[in-house]
Scaffold this active site. Structure first.
Site, PDB file in Angstrom:
ATOM      1  N   ILE A 242       0.847  -1.191   0.000  1.00 28.90           N
ATOM      2  CA  ILE A 242       0.000   0.000   0.000  1.00 28.90           C
ATOM      3  C   ILE A 242       0.881   1.239   0.000  1.00 28.90           C
ATOM      4  CG2 ILE A 242      -1.637   1.370   1.350  1.00 28.90           C
ATOM      5  CD1 ILE A 242      -2.940  -1.081   0.186  1.00 28.90           C
ATOM      6  N   LYS A 243       0.608   2.138  -0.940  1.00 22.53           N
ATOM      7  CA  LYS A 243       1.267   3.446  -0.936  1.00 22.53           C
ATOM      8  C   LYS A 243       0.291   4.470  -0.383  1.00 22.53           C
ATOM      9  CE  LYS A 243       3.106   7.190  -3.767  1.00 22.53           C
ATOM     10  NZ  LYS A 243       3.152   7.823  -5.102  1.00 22.53           N
ATOM     11  N   GLN A 244       0.759   5.238   0.601  1.00 23.38           N
ATOM     12  CA  GLN A 244      -0.118   6.203   1.249  1.00 23.38           C
ATOM     13  C   GLN A 244       0.678   7.445   1.648  1.00 23.38           C
ATOM     14  OE1 GLN A 244      -2.848   7.975   1.715  1.00 23.38           O
ATOM     15  NE2 GLN A 244      -3.926   6.037   2.183  1.00 23.38           N
TER      16      GLN A 244
END
Length: 358
Positions: A242-244
């Site tokens: 996940i990129k956040q």
């Protein structure tokens, strides 16, 4: 970069960030990054065997090889932000080969970019650095501008290019989110069947998240509670990573008022505090307690402060239990040697044994 240099770059926040003890969600509850992450975590999932190999390929490349941490160079801003605005500060990056060269020179685990960039360079570089093909983009040439992620490439094209993973963005909270969730869920399933890992940019997008009260506007696009839920939706469609954005505040649900979403008192009183590491820990918790790795974005280039900001983000991510950083504009919007220096500084945080999980 030695611990003392990292400490100096953090300035007045050094003690708070480097010595903080997380008393909200214990690190013992997390699946933490490590050299055995694929064996310990990914192999327990339903991912096909070739996906395990693809994940291990990501973990085994570059300066962070075999640490369980990853450093990715993402360059797809030319589509949304315009190529002129993105590459104007350093026009060499209009040539896609220089994007790949920067990732290799900086010792990144992978380069994440567009079909056009990878298509122009695949035969020369696909076997030299892991490719991540970004499947969808938001473009701002349509008039009037609209904010929608649309597919520019297919999973089949990623496979044919030799990519080890595909990436995509969903604008959670937007009017297009339902369609995007369906599209990317289907694409990720196909990618797994073809033996590729999946990375999801879990971004919020809705002007309603900017709330004005008493002549003050607060932006909740990076609030811990809203981004945490976006992460949880992302792992639900089986994103492997996940990129956040790093959380900047909290209480987005509360600010939106009754009738929006669902909350619990424990979300704010027990599971988080106002400390940056505790806010990021909540993001990690929403990634199935770290079973899907959390990589935070490096953000826009701000000039002279880029190095210290990048190091700060890396420290918060690592101490929260995250898996790494995906940093682009701070690196490619300057001379290549300086870009390499910033990326290496971020990697040094993950290589520094004195910086531990909070």
């Amino acid at each position: 970069m030695q611990y003392g240099k990292i400490e100096a770059l953090l300035g007045s926040e050094a003690e708070s960030l480097l010595t903080h003890k997380c008393e909200t969600i214990s690190k013992d509850m997390l699946s933490l990054p490590g050299p055995d992450f694929v064996d310990r975590v990914v192999s327990m999932s339903d991912r096909p065997i070739p996906v395990l190999r693809a994940m291990q390929t990501l973990f085994s490349h570059g300066r962070l090889a075999n640490t369980g941490y990853i450093s990715i160079l993402p360059v797809d801003q030319g589509i949304e932000h315009s190529a002129g605005a993105s590459f104007g500060p350093n026009p060499i990056y209009f040539d896609p080969e220089n994007i790949i060269k920067l990732a290799i020179e900086a010792g990144c685990n992978a380069v994440a970019t567009t079909l056009g960039v990878l298509g122009a360079t695949a035969r020369k570089y696909a076997h030299k650095i892991p490719f991540v093909l970004k499947l969808n983009h938001n473009e701002l040439l349509t008039y009037p501008n609209q904010y929608d992620q649309v597919l520019f490439a297919s999973v089949k094209q990623a496979y044919e290019l030799g990519a080890v993973a595909v990436g995509a963005t969903i604008y959670f909270g937007s009017e297009f989110a339902t369609r995007q969730i369906q599209e990317i869920s289907k694409a990720f399933h196909e990618a797994h069947k073809k033996g590729m890992a999946t990375i999801l940019w879990c971004y919020l997008r809705n002007s309603a998240f900017k709330i004005k009260r008493d002549d003050k506007v607060t932006d909740y696009h990076a609030s811990a509670d809203l981004t945490g839920q976006a992460n949880h939706l992302g792992v639900t469609i089986e994103a492997d990573i996940i990129k956040q954005k790093l959380p900047e505040n909290n209480g987005g649900y509360l600010a939106m008022g009754k009738g929006y979403g669902k909350t619990s008192k424990e979300m704010y009183d027990k599971l988080t505090t106002e400390h940056p590491i505790d806010l990021a820990r909540y993001q990690v918790a929403n990634c199935y307690m770290g079973r899907a790795g959390l990589i935070n974005s490096g953000g826009a280039s701000g000039g002279a402060s880029d190095l210290s900001e990048a190091v700060r983000t890396a420290v918060v991510n690592k101490r929260a239990g995250g898996m790494g950083l995906i940093l682009g504009r701070k690196a490619f919007q300057r001379p290549m040697s300086e870009g390499v220096q910033i990326i290496n500084a971020v990697q040094d945080v993950y290589l520094c044994k004195e910086i531990t999980i909070a």
